[in-house]
Design an enzyme around this catalytic site. Structure first.
Site, PDB file in Angstrom:
ATOM      1  N   CYS A   1       4.380  50.995   4.363  1.00 32.90           N
ATOM      2  CA  CYS A   1       5.670  51.384   4.971  1.00 32.90           C
ATOM      3  C   CYS A   1       5.727  50.387   5.993  1.00 32.90           C
ATOM      4  O   CYS A   1       5.048  49.709   6.709  1.00 32.90           O
ATOM      5  CB  CYS A   1       5.323  52.857   5.565  1.00 32.90           C
ATOM      6  SG  CYS A   1       4.903  54.204   4.540  1.00 32.90           S
TER       7      CYS A   1
ATOM      8  N   ARG B   1       6.492  45.925   1.910  1.00 31.00           N
ATOM      9  CA  ARG B   1       5.420  46.821   2.379  1.00 31.00           C
ATOM     10  C   ARG B   1       5.494  48.387   1.485  1.00 31.00           C
ATOM     11  O   ARG B   1       4.623  49.247   1.594  1.00 31.00           O
ATOM     12  CB  ARG B   1       5.367  47.163   3.734  1.00 31.00           C
ATOM     13  CG  ARG B   1       5.019  45.737   4.446  1.00 31.00           C
ATOM     14  CD  ARG B   1       5.152  45.933   5.968  1.00 31.00           C
ATOM     15  NE  ARG B   1       4.283  47.015   6.383  1.00 31.00           N
ATOM     16  CZ  ARG B   1       3.144  46.637   6.879  1.00 31.00           C
ATOM     17  NH1 ARG B   1       2.842  45.268   6.993  1.00 31.00           N
ATOM     18  NH2 ARG B   1       2.250  47.367   7.482  1.00 31.00           N
TER      19      ARG B   1
ATOM     20  N   TRP C   1       6.316  53.986   1.591  1.00 30.12           N
ATOM     21  CA  TRP C   1       5.287  53.936   0.610  1.00 30.12           C
ATOM     22  C   TRP C   1       4.644  55.349   0.291  1.00 30.12           C
ATOM     23  O   TRP C   1       3.832  55.636   1.313  1.00 30.12           O
ATOM     24  CB  TRP C   1       4.279  52.943   0.364  1.00 30.12           C
ATOM     25  CG  TRP C   1       3.453  52.742  -0.592  1.00 30.12           C
ATOM     26  CD1 TRP C   1       3.747  52.166  -1.942  1.00 30.12           C
ATOM     27  CD2 TRP C   1       2.040  53.160  -0.836  1.00 30.12           C
ATOM     28  NE1 TRP C   1       2.526  52.089  -2.593  1.00 30.12           N
ATOM     29  CE2 TRP C   1       1.676  53.024  -2.035  1.00 30.12           C
ATOM     30  CE3 TRP C   1       1.104  53.947  -0.154  1.00 30.12           C
ATOM     31  CZ2 TRP C   1       0.328  53.195  -2.603  1.00 30.12           C
ATOM     32  CZ3 TRP C   1       0.006  54.416  -0.522  1.00 30.12           C
ATOM     33  CH2 TRP C   1      -0.374  53.965  -1.728  1.00 30.12           C
TER      34      TRP C   1
ATOM     35  N   ASN D   1       4.446  55.213  10.545  1.00 30.22           N
ATOM     36  CA  ASN D   1       3.507  54.726   9.392  1.00 30.22           C
ATOM     37  C   ASN D   1       2.198  55.349   9.961  1.00 30.22           C
ATOM     38  O   ASN D   1       1.694  55.473  11.047  1.00 30.22           O
ATOM     39  CB  ASN D   1       3.505  53.041  10.005  1.00 30.22           C
ATOM     40  CG  ASN D   1       4.495  52.414   9.279  1.00 30.22           C
ATOM     41  OD1 ASN D   1       5.344  53.145   8.723  1.00 30.22           O
ATOM     42  ND2 ASN D   1       4.618  51.296   9.375  1.00 30.22           N
ATOM     43  N   GLY D   2       1.262  55.532   8.866  1.00 33.36           N
ATOM     44  CA  GLY D   2      -0.121  55.727   8.886  1.00 33.36           C
ATOM     45  C   GLY D   2      -0.346  57.234   8.330  1.00 33.36           C
ATOM     46  O   GLY D   2       0.773  57.741   7.568  1.00 33.36           O
TER      47      GLY D   2
ATOM     48  N   GLU E   1     -10.197  38.799 -10.704  1.00 32.37           N
ATOM     49  CA  GLU E   1      -8.994  38.535 -10.092  1.00 32.37           C
ATOM     50  C   GLU E   1      -7.900  38.245 -11.150  1.00 32.37           C
ATOM     51  O   GLU E   1      -6.883  38.772 -11.006  1.00 32.37           O
ATOM     52  CB  GLU E   1      -9.161  37.109  -9.170  1.00 32.37           C
ATOM     53  CG  GLU E   1      -7.983  36.647  -8.461  1.00 32.37           C
ATOM     54  CD  GLU E   1      -7.277  37.762  -7.783  1.00 32.37           C
ATOM     55  OE1 GLU E   1      -7.739  38.953  -7.422  1.00 32.37           O
ATOM     56  OE2 GLU E   1      -6.065  37.609  -7.393  1.00 32.37           O
TER      57      GLU E   1
ATOM     58  N   LYS F   1      -4.578  40.579 -11.379  1.00 33.87           N
ATOM     59  CA  LYS F   1      -3.277  40.191 -11.274  1.00 33.87           C
ATOM     60  C   LYS F   1      -2.541  40.524 -12.637  1.00 33.87           C
ATOM     61  O   LYS F   1      -1.356  41.159 -12.384  1.00 33.87           O
ATOM     62  CB  LYS F   1      -3.360  38.545 -11.619  1.00 33.87           C
ATOM     63  CG  LYS F   1      -3.159  37.582 -10.351  1.00 33.87           C
ATOM     64  CD  LYS F   1      -2.652  37.759  -9.034  1.00 33.87           C
ATOM     65  CE  LYS F   1      -3.124  39.139  -8.441  1.00 33.87           C
ATOM     66  NZ  LYS F   1      -3.926  38.913  -7.053  1.00 33.87           N
TER      67      LYS F   1
ATOM     68  N   GLU G   1      -1.742  44.509 -12.172  1.00 33.16           N
ATOM     69  CA  GLU G   1      -1.157  45.178 -11.369  1.00 33.16           C
ATOM     70  C   GLU G   1       0.417  44.785 -11.629  1.00 33.16           C
ATOM     71  O   GLU G   1       1.308  45.642 -11.277  1.00 33.16           O
ATOM     72  CB  GLU G   1      -1.310  44.609  -9.860  1.00 33.16           C
ATOM     73  CG  GLU G   1      -1.180  43.322  -9.505  1.00 33.16           C
ATOM     74  CD  GLU G   1      -1.798  43.069  -8.212  1.00 33.16           C
ATOM     75  OE1 GLU G   1      -1.624  43.883  -7.079  1.00 33.16           O
ATOM     76  OE2 GLU G   1      -2.501  42.078  -7.956  1.00 33.16           O
TER      77      GLU G   1
ATOM     78  N   HIS H   1     -23.630  43.924 -23.769  1.00 34.37           N
ATOM     79  CA  HIS H   1     -24.215  45.326 -23.551  1.00 34.37           C
ATOM     80  C   HIS H   1     -23.186  46.469 -23.448  1.00 34.37           C
ATOM     81  O   HIS H   1     -23.567  47.522 -22.733  1.00 34.37           O
ATOM     82  CB  HIS H   1     -24.762  45.164 -21.898  1.00 34.37           C
ATOM     83  CG  HIS H   1     -25.853  44.118 -21.988  1.00 34.37           C
ATOM     84  ND1 HIS H   1     -27.147  44.047 -22.643  1.00 34.37           N
ATOM     85  CD2 HIS H   1     -25.726  43.029 -21.603  1.00 34.37           C
ATOM     86  CE1 HIS H   1     -27.729  43.234 -22.440  1.00 34.37           C
ATOM     87  NE2 HIS H   1     -27.126  42.359 -21.652  1.00 34.37           N
TER      88      HIS H   1
ATOM     89  N   LYS I   1       2.336  46.144  -0.517  1.00 32.63           N
ATOM     90  CA  LYS I   1       1.708  44.726   0.000  1.00 32.63           C
ATOM     91  C   LYS I   1       0.642  44.983   0.977  1.00 32.63           C
ATOM     92  O   LYS I   1      -0.443  44.301   0.969  1.00 32.63           O
ATOM     93  CB  LYS I   1       2.709  43.923   0.808  1.00 32.63           C
ATOM     94  CG  LYS I   1       2.415  42.528   0.986  1.00 32.63           C
ATOM     95  CD  LYS I   1       1.969  41.728  -0.329  1.00 32.63           C
ATOM     96  CE  LYS I   1       1.497  40.295   0.264  1.00 32.63           C
ATOM     97  NZ  LYS I   1       0.581  39.748  -0.985  1.00 32.63           N
TER      98      LYS I   1
END
Ligand code: M6R
Length: 602
Positions: free
Chosen positions: A2, A27, A75, A99-100, A478, A482, A485, A501, A597
């Protein structure tokens, strides 16, 4: 997660809010909204989806003349991304953005509902505005009512409130979520990070947890639990390394291309001829330190995992890595001879920040590796090393990962120097390789074109396995992150030797294996692992300097004598592969669905 913008002054407020929110849209982009009070006129607009929807909705509206204004890009945490759940939230005559997370909102909501208040949204935020009005209705005095409201809130918040009861005032409070105040003459700005106000404000004050207050007639009145307090502004940079994509299709693409250059910045003044230097660390920083624990999330966690190999192999220091959200609740045993390192691009990731606070409470010395100066994690740490990647806008982190890796690699040498566990020859060899890194990160037209062509063969299937060994295992993790997402395809990173395994049971021609096959590290071992997959008809994309007969597709990298250079070159290949697959699938590369983000919620 947010974003918040606020402005009080004579300028066109709608534009200031929309421009600011544009900077913060990465964000959170489930919905956005603004509220403006000019004299006795109150205007409020909200739109779901991207900010352009709000821009379209407010096309005909102009907000000239003195006024107060707040805006938000969301968000979703509590409640779906709908217009009703979008901020600003309205009471009877006041608006709030936040926010939060207000952790006790259920309890507050029940209390307010019992008193006859109706809620329009499913959010925790709406409780703030109703609480405020409850107290204002009793006292007829806006600031005490706001203070009373803040005292009732538990959890993390950065919040702005405007009300028709005080049409020349913005009320603010911060606890656990970032918020700053920008100044330009008599005009005052608010934002949840500095990018929206760069180029507008000339000075800034970063609010501390527990601070709150109000702005009226160009003056900020600041308070904390001890009462009124003074504060010192600092100069705000005017350098807007801005939203321009510089001709690239996406920020992520631009950021992949920038990696070669920013690695140079990361090394400046730190990589010297025969040693590594960190001005940020005082000379006794590692005294009494016998172990390192690193805590991070997502991509930053992957750089941490990679560094554990380097810390133990090069610096001969024990190094454990923890996912921050797990660390917080596992009741870890912490000893004071452990240096606690956090890694974060944003410096605002809630889990990482809370882990850091826990470690500090246990008396550990702390160091953060971060891309954002003055961020919460940087301010909370005993020392901080900035990665100098520049603003990263793509939600999928690229150059932040590269520069984190570079800082961590330098740090392993620095610790080796300090602890005298590294020989001059090894140090020299490592520094020589470091200085060659920018070249390993150059994206050639040929490589990019090849990945563009090849991506069309990887748009289906039942999954991707990125495999590697040693430091190439975290790189495989990683690469998979990438891809998943931004493509929304299932991808996993796996240690190559572990496939037999279990996961090899999935192998068939529709299982895509991206094999990281460096020549400098266990080449024969990983070759055998890939052969096992090929024998089960898995489709193989091999990334290696060494041609590999069994590969269905092959990206040739450079023969080099240093694993880290192979690491960085392969990192670029996996980033471009994810980018091109996502583009072919028609996805929003920079703002993938369901993500933000900066993850400032638990
Ligand atoms: O800002 P941070 O580095 O603390 O963020 C941690 C993760 O949220 C972040 O790396 C996330 O996994 C990225 N989307 C990865 O591309």
């Amino acid at each position: 997660m947010c974003g918040i913008v606020g402005y009080i002054g004579p300028k066109e407020k709608k534009e200031i809010l929309l421009e600011g929110l544009q900077e913060l849209e990465y964000r959170g982009y489930d919905s956005a909204g603004i509220a403006i009070i000019e004299g006795d006129k109150l205007n409020n607009y909200k739109a779901i989806g991207k900010l352009e929807n709000l821009r379209e909705k407010t096309k005909a509206y102009k907000s000239e003349g003195f006024g107060i204004s707040i805006g938000h890009t969301r968000w979703a945490t509590h409640g779906k991304p709908t217009e009703l759940n979008a901020h600003p939230h309205l009471g009877a005559y006041s608006y709030v953005v936040h926010n939060g997370i207000i952790e006790n909102y259920q309890e507050l909501k029940v209390e307010l509902q019992a008193e006859g208040v109706s809620f329009l949204s499913q959010t925790d935020t709406e409780t703030i505005v109703h609480l405020f009005e409850k107290y204002y209705n009793k006292s007829n005095d806006a600031f005490p009512a706001f203070e009373e409201t803040i005292r009732r809130l538990e959890g993390a918040y950065a919040t702005l409130l405007i009300t028709e009861a005080a049409p020349d005032t913005i009320f603010f409070a911060k606890n656990g979520s970032p918020m700053l105040i920008g100044f330009d003459k008599d005009e005052v700005y608010f934002a949840s990070s500095d990018t929206p106000i760069i180029g507008k404000a000339t000075e800034v004050y970063y609010l501390e947890d527990g601070e709150y207050g109000y702005v009226k007639e160009g003056t900020v009145h600041l308070f904390d639990s001890n009462g009124s307090k003074s504060f010192t502004k600092q100069a705000l940079t005017a350098d807007k390394v801005s939203a321009q994509k510089d001709g690239y299709r996406f920020f992520m693409e631009k950021e992949i291309y920038e990696q070669s250059h920013v690695m140079g910045d990361t090394m400046i003044g730190r990589v010297l001829d025969n040693s590594i230097n960190f001005e940020e660390l005082d000379e006794n920083f590692f005294e009494g330190i016998n172990a390192i624990k690193i805590c991070a999330c997502g991509t930053s966690y992957h750089s941490a995992l990679t560094s554990a190999y380097l810390f133990e192999r090069i610096s001969k220091v024990r190094c454990d890595i923890e996912i921050a959200s797990e660390f917080r609740y596992k009741e870890p045993l912490l000893t004071k001879d452990t240096l606690f390192i956090t890694i974060s691009q944003s410096g605002e990731t809630a889990d990482t920040l809370e882990a850091l606070k826990m470690a500090k409470r246990a008396g550990l010395k702390s160091l953060s590796i971060c891309n954002v100066d003055n961020s919460s994690i940087v301010r909370e740490s005993d020392a901080a090393i900035l990665t100098r990647a520049g603003i990263e806008k793509g939600v999928a982190s690229t150059k932040a990962f590269a520069t984190q890796m570079m800082v961590l690699w330098m740090l392993t040498l620095y610790v080796g120097q300090e602890k005298k566990s590294i020989s001059k020859e090894v140090l020299h060899k490592e520094i020589d390789a470091m200085l060659r890194t920018p070249k390993a990160l150059v994206v050639t037209d040929e490589l990019h074109a090849k990945l563009q062509r090849l991506s069309k063969r990887y748009l289906h299937g039942h999954g991707f396995f990125f495999i590697g060994r040693d430091i190439f295992f975290p790189l495989a993790l990683e690469g998979a992150l990438k891809l998943k997402e931004i493509s929304y395809l299932h991808a996993e990173g796996y240690p190559a030797g572990e496939m037999k395994h279990g996961p090899i049971a999935l192998a068939d021609s529709e299982l895509f294996t991206i094999a990281l096959m460096p020549k400098t590290m266990h080449y024969d071992k990983i070759k055998s692992n890939v052969e096992e997959l090929s024998a089960r008809d898995a489709t193989i994309l091999a990334i290696s300097p060494e041609p590999f007969d069994l590969a269905d597709d092959f990206i040739q990298t450079t023969y080099d004598s240093h694993p880290m250079l192979e690491f960085f070159e392969m990192m670029v290949v996996t980033q471009l592969l994810a980018l091109e697959i996502s583009v072919r699938l028609g996805n929003d590369v920079d703002m993938p669905r369901n993500l933000a983000k900066s993850v400032t919620v638990e």
